[in-house]
Enzyme design. Structure first.
Site: not given
Ligand code: IMP
Ligand code: MG
Length: 179
Positions: A165, A97-98, A152, A101
């Site tokens: 990206r 995963e990238d 962010f 969050d």
């Molecule tokens: P989650 O909130 O952990 O479910 O993250 C969902 C998705 O939101 C991640 O896989 C990212 O693609 C995107 N995301 C969360 N935080 C960031 C950020 O700081 N920058 C860009 N994308 C983000």
């Molecule tokens: Mg993602």
């Protein structure tokens, strides 16, 4: 594009070095397990391609694409837009995963992949933003590239409105760009 970046948080060289080390960590555990690396699209793509080339042991590639209903992440309701194509039954799965969050998407992906009866599942995330974790998410990342503050970030696969990206580093967007 570069003019919208307030600060480079993680440089290209830092990314390269850390991902090599991360792949070695994962290799120490999975070198003889023929793991399936399941990448979560689209943000993971850049990390994935660097990681997989640093993992010098037999492995397979697969991908999932998930999104939240009606774009509201706060509801935590997710949907599978594209499922994996390999049969994961009895396989050792590592989710790539990238960024970890709130954890809603990883939680969903993890539960979804569990239904495919893999032998094991672990999580490898390039970035971890623990300050943002949703209270109901108890999942932990097994392998983490970098822990990041509650900012962010974009670049190296991560987007804002699908842009940035392709930046080769992880940077912080200037607030005026998204305000
Ligand atoms: P989650 O909130 O952990 O479910 O993250 C969902 C998705 O939101 C991640 O896989 C990212 O693609 C995107 N995301 C969360 N935080 C960031 C950020 O700081 N920058 C860009 N994308 C983000
Ligand atoms: Mg993602």
């Amino acid at each position: 594009m570069e003019k919208d970046i307030a600060q480079v948080l993680i440089s290209q060289q830092q990314l390269q070095e850390r991902i090599e080390a991360l792949a070695r960590e994962v290799m120490a555990e999975y070198g003889d397990k023929k793991p399936v690396f399941v990448g979560v699209l689209k943000g993971v793509v850049v990390f994935y391609t660097d990681f997989i080339r640093a993992f010098r042991a037999p492995c397979q590639m697969d991908f999932m694409w998930v999104s939240s209903y009606s774009g509201t992440q706060s509801t935590g309701k997710m949907l599978v837009r594209q499922d994996v194509t390999e049969d994961l039954k009895g396989r050792h799965v590592v989710i790539l995963e990238d960024i970890f969050d709130t954890g809603n998407s990883l939680n969903f992906v993890y539960q979804h992949l569990l239904t495919k009866e893999p032998a094991s599942i672990k999580i490898c995330t390039l970035l971890d933003k623990p300050a943002r974790r949703a209270p109901h998410v108890t999942l932990k990342a097994d392998f983490v590239g970098f822990e990041v503050p509650d900012l962010f970030v974009v670049g190296y696969g991560l987007d804002y409105n699908e842009y940035y990206r392709n930046l080769p580093y992880v940077g912080v967007l200037k607030p005026e760009v998204y305000q």
